[in-house]
Design an enzyme around this catalytic site. Structure first.
Site, PDB file in Angstrom:
ATOM      1  N   LYS A 178       0.853  -1.188   0.000  1.00 59.75           N
ATOM      2  CA  LYS A 178       0.000   0.000   0.000  1.00 59.75           C
ATOM      3  C   LYS A 178       0.890   1.239   0.000  1.00 59.75           C
ATOM      4  O   LYS A 178       1.672   1.452   0.922  1.00 59.75           O
ATOM      5  CB  LYS A 178      -0.916   0.025   1.222  1.00 59.75           C
ATOM      6  CG  LYS A 178      -1.816   1.257   1.241  1.00 59.75           C
ATOM      7  CD  LYS A 178      -2.480   1.453   2.587  1.00 59.75           C
ATOM      8  CE  LYS A 178      -3.151   2.821   2.620  1.00 59.75           C
ATOM      9  NZ  LYS A 178      -3.575   3.205   3.972  1.00 59.75           N
ATOM     10  N   GLY A 193      -8.145   9.418   9.948  1.00 58.79           N
ATOM     11  CA  GLY A 193      -8.380   9.513  11.384  1.00 58.79           C
ATOM     12  C   GLY A 193      -9.458  10.483  11.802  1.00 58.79           C
ATOM     13  O   GLY A 193      -9.707  10.658  12.996  1.00 58.79           O
ATOM     14  N   ALA A 247      -9.583   5.798   4.476  1.00 51.87           N
ATOM     15  CA  ALA A 247      -9.501   6.964   5.358  1.00 51.87           C
ATOM     16  C   ALA A 247     -10.849   7.656   5.516  1.00 51.87           C
ATOM     17  O   ALA A 247     -11.587   7.841   4.544  1.00 51.87           O
ATOM     18  CB  ALA A 247      -8.466   7.976   4.872  1.00 51.87           C
ATOM     19  N   GLY A 248     -11.135   8.034   6.757  1.00 43.76           N
ATOM     20  CA  GLY A 248     -12.289   8.860   7.066  1.00 43.76           C
ATOM     21  C   GLY A 248     -13.508   8.145   7.588  1.00 43.76           C
ATOM     22  O   GLY A 248     -14.434   8.777   8.097  1.00 43.76           O
ATOM     23  N   ASN A 296      -8.790   1.809  10.020  1.00 44.80           N
ATOM     24  CA  ASN A 296      -8.031   1.494  11.221  1.00 44.80           C
ATOM     25  C   ASN A 296      -8.618   2.204  12.430  1.00 44.80           C
ATOM     26  O   ASN A 296      -9.148   1.581  13.342  1.00 44.80           O
ATOM     27  CB  ASN A 296      -6.557   1.851  11.017  1.00 44.80           C
ATOM     28  CG  ASN A 296      -5.662   1.461  12.181  1.00 44.80           C
ATOM     29  OD1 ASN A 296      -4.489   1.780  12.207  1.00 44.80           O
ATOM     30  ND2 ASN A 296      -6.170   0.757  13.183  1.00 44.80           N
ATOM     31  N   THR A 297      -8.549   3.546  12.426  1.00 41.02           N
ATOM     32  CA  THR A 297      -8.953   4.314  13.600  1.00 41.02           C
ATOM     33  C   THR A 297     -10.406   4.065  13.979  1.00 41.02           C
ATOM     34  O   THR A 297     -10.735   4.029  15.171  1.00 41.02           O
ATOM     35  CB  THR A 297      -8.726   5.818  13.354  1.00 41.02           C
ATOM     36  OG1 THR A 297      -7.386   6.022  12.910  1.00 41.02           O
ATOM     37  CG2 THR A 297      -8.955   6.621  14.614  1.00 41.02           C
TER      38      THR A 297
END
Length: 261
Positions: free
Chosen positions: A101, A162, A188-189, A210-211
């Site tokens: 990635k 994040g 993301a997001g 992830n977050t």
């Protein structure tokens, strides 16, 4: 239903890809990933030990490569040269592993991608035999350029890394999806399960997060919720939603044969 995610010629049952950072320990990381059903897990090579530091705990002891597809990433890289160097190290540590990635960041506050450096790194990595999944802006033109370079998947952000702000620009995502001949994954997001479902309903091939899991009050439970959301969103996309109507003269129940009519 035989509906698999295909990346670089390999089939995956799960369309949810997850990161490995921000958990309290490797045990929680493993428990959350098991609950998510993810088969591809991404690892920040500059922040996580996968063998480069012999005196530190090794993530691969918790997530063995024979059980998961490890996706090395270049989080923390701000130039094409740094990203290329990082992924070449990852390839050595993972015995020639080619699927990676790529992310080249533009500024440490927003973590928005630096697209000129991303394009430069992608071209170098593809020529060097890597199978590149690439984090990018939600720009349909640049996403197509990355595909034409040879990236095996494009991964536009839904909102800032994040941030948990969800899908801010569904129209650009749809343009990218409609124009792409490689998988498109939101990266993301995502903040909660409904965000993941919306991404899949738009037609994304998968979601990476992830977050949203690691920072949840109960990460393992959120991982389970995300698994279900991705599956539900995919099924809704395949089923095809009903047309939107401002008014409906077509009630759900038939009017013929009503009592008293």
């Amino acid at each position: 239903m035989n509906d698999t995610l295909v990346i670089a010629g390999k089939h995956y049952r799960s369309r949810l890809l997850v990161g490995t950072g921000k958990y309290k320990d490797f045990a929680e990381t493993r428990a959350a990933i098991d609950a998510s059903g993810a088969e591809i897990v991404t690892v920040a090579i500059r922040r996580t030990n996968i063998g480069q530091n012999a005196d530190e705990p090794n993530l691969l002891d918790a997530l063995p490569p024979d059980q998961f597809t490890i996706l090395p990433n270049t989080a923390g890289c701000y130039t094409a040269d740094d990203a290329v160097r990082t992924l070449r190290l990852a390839r050595e540590l993972l015995d020639g592993h080619a699927l990676v990635k790529l992310e080249v960041l533009g500024d440490p506050k927003s973590l928005f991608p630096n697209m000129p450096e991303t394009l430069k790194a992608a071209e170098t990595l593809v020529k060097d035999g890597f199978e590149v999944m690439v984090y990018c802006a939600d720009d349909p033109i640049q996403a197509k350029m990355l595909e034409e370079i040879g990236c095996v998947a494009v991964m536009p952000l839904a909102s800032l890394i994040g941030s948990g702000m969800g899908i801010l620009n569904p129209w650009n995502l749809r343009l990218i999806i409609d124009n792409a001949k490689v998988p498109v994954l939101v990266d993301a997001g995502v903040g909660t399960a409904s965000d993941a479902a919306i991404a899949m309903e738009l037609g994304c091939d998968g979601v990476l997060m992830n977050t949203a899991i690691a920072a949840a009050g109960q990460p393992v439970l959120m991982a389970s919720a995300m698994k279900k959301a991705v599956e539900a969103g995919r099924e809704a996309f395949l089923a095809g939603r009903m047309p939107r109507k401002f008014y409906s003269a077509d009630p759900s129940s038939p009017t013929a044969g009503l009592i008293g009519s």
